[in-house]
Design a protein around this motif. Structure first.
Motif, PDB file in Angstrom:
ATOM      1  N   PHE A   1       0.760  -1.491   0.107  1.00  0.00           N
ATOM      2  CA  PHE A   1      -0.062  -0.248   0.077  1.00  0.00           C
ATOM      3  C   PHE A   1       0.870   1.014   0.007  1.00  0.00           C
ATOM      4  O   PHE A   1       0.646   2.226  -0.668  1.00  0.00           O
ATOM      5  N   LEU A   2       1.344   1.544   0.715  1.00  0.00           N
ATOM      6  CA  LEU A   2       2.754   2.319   0.527  1.00  0.00           C
ATOM      7  C   LEU A   2       3.745   2.818  -0.684  1.00  0.00           C
ATOM      8  O   LEU A   2       3.655   3.577  -0.207  1.00  0.00           O
ATOM      9  N   LEU A   3       3.822   1.179  -1.307  1.00  0.00           N
ATOM     10  CA  LEU A   3       4.526   1.723  -2.502  1.00  0.00           C
ATOM     11  C   LEU A   3       3.453   1.758  -3.511  1.00  0.00           C
ATOM     12  O   LEU A   3       4.126   2.624  -4.427  1.00  0.00           O
ATOM     13  N   SER A   4       2.558   1.827  -2.809  1.00  0.00           N
ATOM     14  CA  SER A   4       1.215   2.380  -4.149  1.00  0.00           C
ATOM     15  C   SER A   4       1.126   3.937  -3.765  1.00  0.00           C
ATOM     16  O   SER A   4       1.122   4.890  -4.969  1.00  0.00           O
ATOM     17  N   ILE A   5       0.965   4.126  -2.794  1.00  0.00           N
ATOM     18  CA  ILE A   5       1.142   5.840  -2.452  1.00  0.00           C
ATOM     19  C   ILE A   5       1.719   6.303  -2.682  1.00  0.00           C
ATOM     20  O   ILE A   5       2.025   7.453  -3.346  1.00  0.00           O
ATOM     21  N   MET A   6       3.370   5.771  -2.495  1.00  0.00           N
ATOM     22  CA  MET A   6       4.596   6.649  -2.936  1.00  0.00           C
ATOM     23  C   MET A   6       4.795   6.765  -4.995  1.00  0.00           C
ATOM     24  O   MET A   6       4.880   8.201  -5.116  1.00  0.00           O
TER      25      MET A   6
ATOM     26  N   PHE B   1      -3.106   9.094   3.984  1.00  0.00           N
ATOM     27  CA  PHE B   1      -2.695   7.846   3.155  1.00  0.00           C
ATOM     28  C   PHE B   1      -2.062   6.878   3.952  1.00  0.00           C
ATOM     29  O   PHE B   1      -2.569   5.517   3.647  1.00  0.00           O
ATOM     30  N   LEU B   2      -1.222   7.236   4.763  1.00  0.00           N
ATOM     31  CA  LEU B   2      -1.186   6.556   6.495  1.00  0.00           C
ATOM     32  C   LEU B   2      -1.157   6.208   6.698  1.00  0.00           C
ATOM     33  O   LEU B   2      -1.543   4.530   7.047  1.00  0.00           O
ATOM     34  N   PHE B   3      -2.830   6.531   7.007  1.00  0.00           N
ATOM     35  CA  PHE B   3      -3.417   5.723   8.233  1.00  0.00           C
ATOM     36  C   PHE B   3      -4.190   4.568   7.026  1.00  0.00           C
ATOM     37  O   PHE B   3      -4.358   3.830   8.478  1.00  0.00           O
ATOM     38  N   SER B   4      -4.392   4.594   6.006  1.00  0.00           N
ATOM     39  CA  SER B   4      -4.815   3.833   5.041  1.00  0.00           C
ATOM     40  C   SER B   4      -4.506   2.496   4.925  1.00  0.00           C
ATOM     41  O   SER B   4      -4.738   1.346   4.552  1.00  0.00           O
TER      42      SER B   4
END
Length: 305
Positions: free
Chosen positions: A111-116, A142-145
């Protein structure tokens, strides 16, 4: 099964000559663990301390590195204890908890890689709208999700696993991963279907989204020479981390389900790679490839010397 305490214990069967090389395994893995913790924490502290790194991209990197610390802490202490123990055992509840942390943090990484990837897409393809889109509240959401959504998905799977009766008490590996399902007396169609849903939501969809966004970035970079250097500098580390993590995840998900009769030493090596490469690879890539972080690291080491 321990009848006195009514607690089920499982035996890890993936260790190779641990009684002979236990101390050697312990020294090597303890050294790796210290390197993982120190390298990840160092970069996280650099990002926190220096205000010029208080940008969404670096905040997401810090979150990814924090995940690496939590992931390693969920795995390494138990491994180190097992290397020095006569019997490599774990209680079933503790095994399920380790399983949950293993997949929750792994899912959170995707999920974090997607946000990045989205952050880089907005920065490079829509630079004029970047500050409007990537505001502080948006970053926090974004971080919470990225932490809550995979936690919820795998919490349901944890409950489903906990309700299943187990008839086997021997795990082929050295940690509690997807092989936990092989312990069940009867294979659950519900668990298999839900596992497939999680695989799509946590792995396939994020990877497709990441590839799409970087494809768009590649098109823009090709058309505009001015953004090529910035795209290469900020996107390459993310892609390297994605490739590394995707390969290790594919092995973890597919091999236990295929139940291939591979040699024990091969399974041990692959399992160790899964817990060593990703948490150690991340700080190396971001520390060397991200110019701002690298500059602060150089200053830090120069002061120490």
């Amino acid at each position: 099964m321990d009848n006195r305490s009514n607690v089920t214990y499982l035996m890890f069967g993936g260790h190779v000559e641990v009684h002979k090389y236990g101390y050697l395994y312990f020294v090597i893995m303890f050294t790796v663990y210290i390197l993982i913790i120190s390298s990840n924490v160092t970069i996280v502290c650099i990002i926190i301390i220096h205000k010029n790194l208080h940008e969404p991209m670096y905040i997401f990197i810090a979150a990814l590195l924090i995940n690496s610390v939590l992931f390693s802490t969920a795995i390494y202490p138990k491994l180190l204890i097992d290397f020095l123990s006569e019997k490599q055992i774990i209680s079933y509840p503790a095994c399920l908890f380790q399983w949950f942390l293993y997949y929750w943090l792994g899912g959170s990484d995707f999920f974090l890689l997607s946000i990045m990837a989205y952050d880089r897409y907005v920065s490079i393809c829509n630079p004029l709208k970047y500050t409007t889109i990537m505001q502080k509240n948006t970053v926090n959401i974004f971080l919470f999700s990225a932490w809550i959504l995979p936690a919820g998905l795998f919490l349901v799977a944890l409950i489903l696993n906990a309700k299943k009766e187990i008839c086997k008490f021997h795990l082929k590996g050295i940690l509690c991963n997807s092989t936990v399902q092989t312990l069940h007396c009867v294979r659950s169609i519900t668990l298999n279907v839900y596992g497939l849903v999680n695989l799509v939501n946590v792995l396939i969809l994020p990877v497709v989204f990441i590839l799409f966004t970087y494809g768009r970035i590649l098109v823009v970079s090709y058309r505009c020479r001015g953004v090529r250097k910035r795209a290469a500098e900020t996107c390459l580390p993310h892609l390297l981390v994605l490739m590394n993590f995707s390969c290790l995840t594919a092995y973890d998900v597919l091999l236990p389900r295929l139940e291939l009769d591979s040699p024990k030493i091969v399974r041990l090596i692959m399992s160790l790679q899964a817990v060593i490469y990703h948490p150690l690879f991340n700080p190396i890539i971001y520390g060397l490839k991200m110019t701002k972080i690298y500059d602060h690291l150089k200053k830090l080491f120069c002061r120490m010397v």
